[in-house]
Write a protein that holds these residues in place. Structure first.
Motif, PDB file in Angstrom:
ATOM      1  N   ASN A 190       2.048   0.823  -2.911  1.00 23.03           N
ATOM      2  CA  ASN A 190       2.163  -0.581  -2.514  1.00 23.03           C
ATOM      3  C   ASN A 190       0.780  -1.086  -2.140  1.00 23.03           C
ATOM      4  N   TYR A 220       5.554   6.753  -4.352  1.00 26.40           N
ATOM      5  CA  TYR A 220       5.608   5.375  -3.872  1.00 26.40           C
ATOM      6  C   TYR A 220       4.189   4.834  -3.764  1.00 26.40           C
ATOM      7  N   ILE A 249       3.305  -8.245   6.696  1.00 20.21           N
ATOM      8  CA  ILE A 249       2.492  -8.149   5.484  1.00 20.21           C
ATOM      9  C   ILE A 249       1.953  -9.536   5.154  1.00 20.21           C
ATOM     10  N   ARG A 264      12.159   3.542   1.997  1.00 24.05           N
ATOM     11  CA  ARG A 264      12.421   4.419   0.852  1.00 24.05           C
ATOM     12  C   ARG A 264      12.064   5.854   1.253  1.00 24.05           C
ATOM     13  N   PHE A 270       0.489  -4.240  -1.072  1.00 26.20           N
ATOM     14  CA  PHE A 270       0.825  -5.246  -0.052  1.00 26.20           C
ATOM     15  C   PHE A 270       0.313  -6.654  -0.398  1.00 26.20           C
ATOM     16  N   GLN A 274       2.089  -8.772  -2.046  1.00 27.50           N
ATOM     17  CA  GLN A 274       3.233  -9.670  -2.091  1.00 27.50           C
ATOM     18  C   GLN A 274       4.316  -9.162  -1.144  1.00 27.50           C
ATOM     19  N   ALA A 275       5.239 -10.045  -0.787  1.00 22.46           N
ATOM     20  CA  ALA A 275       6.318  -9.679   0.131  1.00 22.46           C
ATOM     21  C   ALA A 275       7.142  -8.546  -0.463  1.00 22.46           C
ATOM     22  N   THR A 276       7.639  -7.671   0.398  1.00 22.66           N
ATOM     23  CA  THR A 276       8.419  -6.532  -0.058  1.00 22.66           C
ATOM     24  C   THR A 276       9.528  -6.223   0.940  1.00 22.66           C
ATOM     25  N   PRO A 277      10.693  -5.817   0.453  1.00 14.98           N
ATOM     26  CA  PRO A 277      11.762  -5.392   1.366  1.00 14.98           C
ATOM     27  C   PRO A 277      11.639  -3.927   1.769  1.00 14.98           C
ATOM     28  N   ASP A 278      10.552  -3.273   1.356  1.00 18.16           N
ATOM     29  CA  ASP A 278      10.446  -1.832   1.521  1.00 18.16           C
ATOM     30  C   ASP A 278      10.124  -1.397   2.943  1.00 18.16           C
ATOM     31  N   LEU A 312       8.739   2.954   6.229  1.00 21.99           N
ATOM     32  CA  LEU A 312       9.086   2.764   4.826  1.00 21.99           C
ATOM     33  C   LEU A 312      10.563   3.078   4.642  1.00 21.99           C
TER      34      LEU A 312
END
Length: 832
Positions: free
Chosen positions: A556, A554, A572, A607, A558, A560-564, A605
């Protein structure tokens, strides 16, 4: 190691406990633990362990004492564990008791060991007495939950590594050695609460007591009295002013006793005598039994102030057990719901039950009531268990014209201990009012942060109270702003009401927003109603969060917006003084501003990560949280605020550290900037992208997780009661980077660009930890024109490049570092 300090010393400790601590008393007075001395005399004795211990089966322990050994030899650990096992059959608690044991060479002449509670708590759930402090292990036992958290110790002990010890458990200690089991038993007794807050101010020649503030007393201190007859309680200011010559005289009177009902019962009706020599003995006075009264060979000699050579005492003894019971290890709880107000005169039913470790003494449960708030008169009603099921009740029929009835409950247990509810009655009491009710219900509720759909249901809990009683309570809620629904709240116990959202789990999905409000109506003839939130068109809200499929890798940045991630306490965005997006805690983060309270801010997280052998996670971070005192380490009581990365194998039910927590002192630039911004008790320094530092955590380098485990990963910021700072920023997260040509292997934390601002030249330095393939460096001017470019093939180890921009005017430039065509780092530069 003792308790000998002055009033001035106390104030100095309050102010200077750390660079960041300018707060009132939270980091304040470290209560030094009592110490155990070696007498140097041969005092041969053999007191065997309690029968419960000798006869116990593998599952007979009534408590779990977990010891973190630091520096001990194998044979010392074995003897230590033997002593722990004895205490585990003496005390009882459902909450694990965590102990730090240090093997030290600096304890001083004749000091065998020292131990004390890590902290104390007051006014927790079911606390027997208001505003009195209980050692954390007792407080957690009574409250039935962790209070200082699983990451902190409940008691801290030190033992002399220079001493001549006998590590056997057979009580055959030779005349030249000290029995280690006996000393460990003694010190654990102090850590479990055989201690308190009395001290003397040598400069002012007065006796005093205090913890956070002068006048604070421990549950042990409540027992201490001067004199065997016509006794005077030392914390009763009608007898002794705090910080007084009279109190000093009492502390050195050689006439202090423990008014412990259970110890008295076990001591043939006599009060146990405490150690109170004519000169206050630092670390020993008050919090030991008197040596002359309980000499070597006496069954009560374990908790005397000194241990002799060849003295083997493997039983705390009946007096110590009794005192331990009375300081909070065995209790009486009065479970009587408070009688509500009434609008018209009617019979008043007092009904409830008692929870007592020793049982209720027949004929003692009573309701004591008054019609004038105990100003001049009171009456007594006997509570009777008419059904024989443990429920005691009595009915009072108020006379015509009665406007109010004040009352309290009283009971005595079979060990002759009296308890009242409220505990300080008759100084405090409950009052039932008669007359028309116009008071609205009071609703208290902690807003729901989020709903994990994997849990299957979301419960709502609210405290709803009313002087007359609640008739109905319910919740109105919306899904994505549509279709109003309601569900009822039912009384669980006391003022606690619960209910469950009736979600359709087949249609609800990740990202759905739930808004809701709570309503309550009382039982008045003309009903009174309340709503929370109070403003009619405002609602609480939370989002539905889904746990996604597990992954092995994984990353990121950060940007951009993320659903993670769970976005509740963290968010964020691109903060001021930062070049791009990052995962941010609240800036500044909050503190509860209440002694012994704390806050935890988290995000995790969504995930799950399948841990690979020696898998690592890397990220850049800025940490501006309150640093600990002195040379404190994570887990110490003076390690204040911190950040920590944790993992969970059970979808967030329990979290364990992937590595130790840390604070601003982890990096000198963080600490310097935090301290430079201190104003009062807080630091106003704002974070900056210039202070990013890389962190690497090996996911299997801990005691909790191994390769093959699937875990959630959580970031947590812990805030203690007072001082705060800017908080935490996390960027460029990468977990278990795969070794593959088509995936960026270079980590942004391996790249340094300096100086910034610059004059003519900048240097780019890369500490590549493995073969990095193609690295591209580009520089752009303020209008986006590329003015410099270079490519490096197969960079490994240390790579650096000096870039001369003297031919360009002053202003802003942008440097970009890429690997295999993928951007790894972009950074703004200023030329002066």
């Amino acid at each position: 190691m003792g308790k000998y300090y002055t009033l001035l010393n106390l104030l100095i400790l309050v102010v200077l406990s750390s660079n960041a601590q300018m707060k009132s008393y939270n980091q304040s007075i470290k209560v030094p633990p009592p110490v155990c001395y070696g007498s140097g005399k041969i005092e041969k004795a053999q007191i065997p362990p309690p029968a419960d211990f000798l006869l116990k089966s593998a599952g007979a322990a009534k408590a779990d004492i977990i010891v973190d050994y630091k520096g001990f030899t194998a044979e010392a650990k074995e003897a230590f564990a033997y002593a722990v096992g004895i205490w585990e059959t003496v005390i009882e608690s459902d909450i694990p008791i965590r102990m730090e044991a240090n093997w030290r060479s600096d304890l001083g002449a004749n000091v065998l060991g020292s131990c004390g509670p890590e902290t104390y708590y007051k006014n927790f759930e079911d606390a027997p007495f208001k505003d009195r402090y209980y050692p954390v292990a007792i407080a957690e036992k009574i409250a039935g939950r962790e209070l200082n958290g699983a990451s902190r110790y409940d008691m801290v002990a030190n033992f002399s590594s220079k001493n001549d010890w006998y590590f056997g458990t057979d009580m055959n200690c030779p005349d030249t050695l000290y029995d280690f089991v006996s000393v460990v038993l003694h010190e654990i007794g102090h850590g479990l609460g055989f201690t308190g807050f009395f001290f003397i101010d040598a400069q002012e020649s007065v006796g005093s007591y205090g913890y956070y503030e002068f006048g604070d007393a421990s549950s042990f201190d409540l027992l201490v009295e001067q004199g065997l007859t016509n006794s005077k309680q030392l914390v009763n200011t009608s007898f002794f002013d705090n910080a007084s010559v009279e109190l000093l005289s009492a502390l050195q009177s050689q006439s202090l006793y423990a008014n412990s009902p259970i110890a008295i019962e076990r001591n043939k009706g006599s009060k146990p005598k405490l150690y109170a020599p004519e000169f206050f003995d630092d670390g020993s006075s008050v919090y030991h039994l008197n040596d002359a009264s309980y000499p070597n060979g006496n069954e009560n000699s374990l908790m005397t102030h000194a241990v002799g050579l060849a003295e083997s005492i493997h039983d705390p003894g009946p007096i110590t057990r009794g005192i331990m019971d009375d300081i909070g290890w065995r209790n009486i709880f009065i479970r009587f719901p408070q009688v509500k107000d009434i609008e018209e005169l009617q019979p008043l039913l007092f009904s409830g039950w008692f929870e007592s470790d020793y049982g209720v003494k027949a004929g003692t449960p009573k309701v004591i009531y008054s019609l004038d708030e105990f100003e001049s008169h009171s009456d007594t009603l006997d509570l009777v268990d008419t059904q024989g099921n443990g429920t005691y009740a009595v009915t009072l029929v108020p006379a015509n014209g009665t406007e109010k009835v004040s009352y309290y409950i009283e009971v005595v247990d079979t060990m002759n201990r009296t308890r009242r509810e409220p505990a300080l009655a008759p100084t405090e009491f409950y009052t039932i009012h008669v007359g028309t009710d116009t008071e609205k219900p009071v609703i208290a509720h902690d807003e729901i942060d989020y709903f994990l759909s994997i849990d299957g249901e979301q419960q709502l809990v609210a405290d709803i109270s009313d002087n007359l009683g609640i008739d109905t309570a319910y919740v109105q809620f919306f899904v994505n702003g549509e279709a109003a629904n309601t569900f009822a709240l039912s009384r669980d116990y006391d003022d606690r009401y619960i209910g469950t959202f009736p979600f359709d789990m087949n249609t609800i999905k990740d990202g759905d927003e739930i808004s809701y409000a709570i309503y309550a109506t009382d039982g008045a003839g003309n009903p009174n109603s309340s709503r929370l939130p109070v403003v009619a068109d405002e609602y609480f809200s939370f989002k539905v969060e889904e746990i996604f499929d597990a992954v092995s890798y994984y990353s990121n940045d950060f940007n951009q917006a993320t659903p993670d991630f769970i976005i509740s306490d963290f968010d964020i965005y691109t903060a001021q003084r930062f070049d791009d997006g990052a995962l941010h805690s609240e800036h500044p983060y909050l503190a509860p501003l209440i002694d012994n309270e704390d806050l935890n801010f988290t995000t995790f997280l969504k995930r799950p990560i399948v841990i690979q052998q020696d898998g690592t996670m890397n990220f850049d971070e800025v940490v501006l949280v309150e640093p600990g005192g002195g040379l404190s380490n994570y887990g110490d009581s003076d390690f204040y605020d911190y950040v920590i990365v944790e993992g969970s194998k059970d979808f967030g039910e329990t979290w364990y550290p992937l590595a130790d927590g840390y604070d601003s002192s982890d990096q000198s630039i963080w600490l310097t900037n935090y301290n430079s911004g201190i104003d009062g008790q807080d630091s106003g320094t704002r974070g900056s992208a210039e202070w990013f530092f890389p962190r690497t955590i090996t996911l299997t380098d801990n005691d909790y997780f191994v390769a093959g485990d699937t875990i959630l990963i959580q970031f947590r910021l812990y805030s203690d009661p007072y001082a705060t700072g800017w908080g935490w920023a996390i960027d460029n997260l990468e977990i278990q980077r795969p070794v593959s040509a088509d995936i960026t292997l270079l980590f942004s934390g391996e790249i340094k660009v300096y100086p910034n601002p610059f004059t003519d030249n900048i240097t780019i330095s890369i500490s590549a930890i493995q073969q990095e393939s193609q690295i591209q460096v580009d520089v752009y001017n303020a209008v986006g024109q590329k003015i410099y470019a270079t490519t490096q093939q197969g960079a490994i180890g240390q790579y650096s490049d000096d870039i001369n921009l003297s031919g360009y005017g002053n202003g802003m430039f942008l440097i970009k570092v890429s690997q295999n065509g993928q951007t790894v780092l972009t950074k703004k530069l200023i030329k002066n």
